[in-house]
Design a protein around this motif. Structure first.
Motif, mmCIF file in Angstrom:
data_model
loop_
_atom_site.group_PDB
_atom_site.id
_atom_site.type_symbol
_atom_site.label_atom_id
_atom_site.label_comp_id
_atom_site.label_asym_id
_atom_site.label_seq_id
_atom_site.Cartn_x
_atom_site.Cartn_y
_atom_site.Cartn_z
ATOM 1 N N ILE A 247 15.490 22.078 -10.896
ATOM 2 C CA ILE A 247 14.165 21.489 -10.633
ATOM 3 C C ILE A 247 13.736 20.624 -11.805
ATOM 4 C CG2 ILE A 247 11.708 22.042 -10.371
ATOM 5 C CD1 ILE A 247 12.634 24.534 -8.769
ATOM 6 N N ARG A 248 13.984 21.117 -13.030
ATOM 7 C CA ARG A 248 13.587 20.370 -14.232
ATOM 8 C C ARG A 248 14.337 19.047 -14.343
ATOM 9 N NH1 ARG A 248 14.368 24.891 -17.684
ATOM 10 N NH2 ARG A 248 12.571 26.183 -17.176
ATOM 11 N N GLU A 249 15.614 19.034 -13.882
ATOM 12 C CA GLU A 249 16.424 17.817 -14.012
ATOM 13 C C GLU A 249 16.093 16.789 -12.948
ATOM 14 O OE1 GLU A 249 20.460 19.140 -14.117
ATOM 15 O OE2 GLU A 249 20.134 20.216 -16.000
ATOM 16 N N GLN A 250 15.343 17.199 -11.910
ATOM 17 C CA GLN A 250 14.951 16.248 -10.868
ATOM 18 C C GLN A 250 14.130 15.125 -11.490
ATOM 19 O OE1 GLN A 250 14.969 16.250 -7.187
ATOM 20 N NE2 GLN A 250 16.813 17.457 -7.542
ATOM 21 N N GLU A 251 14.356 13.914 -10.994
ATOM 22 C CA GLU A 251 13.559 12.785 -11.468
ATOM 23 C C GLU A 251 12.140 12.931 -10.950
ATOM 24 O OE1 GLU A 251 14.645 8.590 -11.221
ATOM 25 O OE2 GLU A 251 16.721 9.278 -11.246
ATOM 26 N N LYS A 252 11.188 12.581 -11.809
ATOM 27 C CA LYS A 252 9.791 12.632 -11.364
ATOM 28 C C LYS A 252 9.555 11.504 -10.375
ATOM 29 C CE LYS A 252 7.629 15.063 -15.094
ATOM 30 N NZ LYS A 252 7.308 14.959 -16.497
ATOM 31 N N PRO A 253 8.834 11.778 -9.259
ATOM 32 C CA PRO A 253 8.596 10.718 -8.271
ATOM 33 C C PRO A 253 7.744 9.594 -8.853
ATOM 34 C CG PRO A 253 7.305 12.663 -7.760
ATOM 35 C CD PRO A 253 8.214 13.043 -8.877
ATOM 36 N N VAL A 254 8.210 8.374 -8.646
ATOM 37 C CA VAL A 254 7.486 7.206 -9.159
ATOM 38 C C VAL A 254 7.317 6.230 -8.009
ATOM 39 C CG1 VAL A 254 7.570 5.292 -10.786
ATOM 40 C CG2 VAL A 254 8.492 7.516 -11.452
ATOM 41 N N PHE A 255 6.132 5.612 -7.908
ATOM 42 C CA PHE A 255 5.917 4.584 -6.884
ATOM 43 C C PHE A 255 6.779 3.370 -7.205
ATOM 44 C CE2 PHE A 255 1.661 6.712 -6.660
ATOM 45 C CZ PHE A 255 1.820 7.207 -5.382
ATOM 46 N N ASP A 256 7.350 2.762 -6.169
ATOM 47 C CA ASP A 256 8.135 1.551 -6.405
ATOM 48 C C ASP A 256 7.259 0.300 -6.347
ATOM 49 O OD1 ASP A 256 7.620 1.751 -3.750
ATOM 50 O OD2 ASP A 256 9.615 1.144 -3.066
ATOM 51 N N PHE A 257 5.940 0.490 -6.456
ATOM 52 C CA PHE A 257 5.031 -0.651 -6.557
ATOM 53 C C PHE A 257 3.986 -0.337 -7.626
ATOM 54 C CE2 PHE A 257 1.740 1.702 -4.405
ATOM 55 C CZ PHE A 257 2.436 2.526 -3.539
ATOM 56 N N ASN A 258 3.313 -1.374 -8.099
ATOM 57 C CA ASN A 258 2.310 -1.194 -9.155
ATOM 58 C C ASN A 258 0.996 -0.738 -8.526
ATOM 59 O OD1 ASN A 258 0.607 -1.299 -11.311
ATOM 60 N ND2 ASN A 258 1.371 -3.263 -12.074
ATOM 61 N N LEU A 259 0.744 0.564 -8.624
ATOM 62 C CA LEU A 259 -0.432 1.138 -7.963
ATOM 63 C C LEU A 259 -1.734 0.581 -8.550
ATOM 64 C CD1 LEU A 259 -1.435 3.275 -5.915
ATOM 65 C CD2 LEU A 259 -1.556 4.854 -7.820
ATOM 66 N N ALA A 260 -1.796 0.508 -9.886
ATOM 67 C CA ALA A 260 -3.023 0.029 -10.544
ATOM 68 C C ALA A 260 -3.370 -1.387 -10.080
ATOM 69 C CB ALA A 260 -2.843 0.057 -12.052
ATOM 70 N N GLU A 261 -2.334 -2.236 -9.956
ATOM 71 C CA GLU A 261 -2.583 -3.622 -9.546
ATOM 72 C C GLU A 261 -3.144 -3.677 -8.126
ATOM 73 O OE1 GLU A 261 0.576 -6.914 -9.037
ATOM 74 O OE2 GLU A 261 0.336 -6.583 -11.195
ATOM 75 N N LEU A 262 -2.561 -2.879 -7.227
ATOM 76 C CA LEU A 262 -3.027 -2.869 -5.837
ATOM 77 C C LEU A 262 -4.467 -2.395 -5.736
ATOM 78 C CD1 LEU A 262 0.000 -1.529 -3.778
ATOM 79 C CD2 LEU A 262 -1.134 -3.730 -3.559
ATOM 80 N N VAL A 263 -4.805 -1.362 -6.505
ATOM 81 C CA VAL A 263 -6.173 -0.831 -6.473
ATOM 82 C C VAL A 263 -7.144 -1.869 -7.020
ATOM 83 C CG1 VAL A 263 -7.716 0.922 -7.409
ATOM 84 C CG2 VAL A 263 -5.472 1.573 -6.559
ATOM 85 N N MET A 264 -6.760 -2.519 -8.114
ATOM 86 C CA MET A 264 -7.642 -3.511 -8.730
ATOM 87 C C MET A 264 -7.912 -4.673 -7.774
ATOM 88 S SD MET A 264 -8.573 -2.289 -11.531
ATOM 89 C CE MET A 264 -9.375 -3.631 -12.374
ATOM 90 N N GLU A 265 -6.901 -5.026 -6.960
ATOM 91 C CA GLU A 265 -7.099 -6.104 -5.985
ATOM 92 C C GLU A 265 -8.144 -5.728 -4.939
ATOM 93 O OE1 GLU A 265 -3.373 -7.171 -4.257
ATOM 94 O OE2 GLU A 265 -2.608 -8.001 -6.146
#
Ligand SMILES: [Zn+2]
Length: 149
Positions: free
Chosen positions: A49-67
């Motif tokens: 479980i520890r070696e699993q990659e942390k889930p990351v969005f493949d898009f820039n969330l902050a940019e989308l929210v700011m728009e």
């Protein structure tokens, strides 16, 4: 040492927080092959479980929210025209008043002393200025409350 086999919660505690473990639990795991195997399986699972990659969005969330958010400049441009329109309406009515009653005003003030006229003008002007500033401040506070800022 307890003769009863450990339950899952106790084995998980042994694997994850051996320092907080009961002495009985530690002794039991050391002497019981069944529980030792279970503990090894849990350790293997937790490492996986520890070696699993942390889930990351493949898009820039902050940019989308700011728009999606309303622009700050629009807020400023919404406030100032209203203030200027109020001021221009007031000036417009003052001009109409003087245009219609200008000649009569002179005869109205003939009987009053200049000191009294000065006092009246000063009082009325200061009250008007105070009311305008107060109204504008109230309007700004309400706009801020509407914009959740
Ligand atoms: Zn056991």
């Amino acid at each position: 040492m307890t003769n009863k086999h450990l339950n899952d919660a106790e084995i998980q505690q042994y694997v994850l927080q051996i320092t907080n473990c009961d002495v009985d639990i530690i002794e039991h795991v050391q002497h019981c092959t069944n529980c030792k195997i279970k503990a090894e399986q849990y350790r293997f699972l937790f490492d996986g479980i520890r070696e699993q990659e942390k889930p990351v969005f493949d898009f820039n969330l902050a940019e989308l929210v700011m728009e999606q958010l309303p622009k700050c400049q629009q807020k400023v441009s919404n406030e100032t025209p209203l203030f200027y329109s109020i001021v221009s309406i007031v000036i417009f009515f003052v001009c109409i008043f003087f245009y219609l009653f200008g000649n009569n005003l002179l005869t109205l003030f003939e009987g009053i002393t200049p000191v009294l006229i000065g006092l009246i003008i000063t009082t009325v002007t200061s009250i008007l200025v105070f009311l305008c500033i107060d109204m504008y401040k109230k309007h700004q506070a309400q706009m801020k409350a509407l914009n959740f800022n």
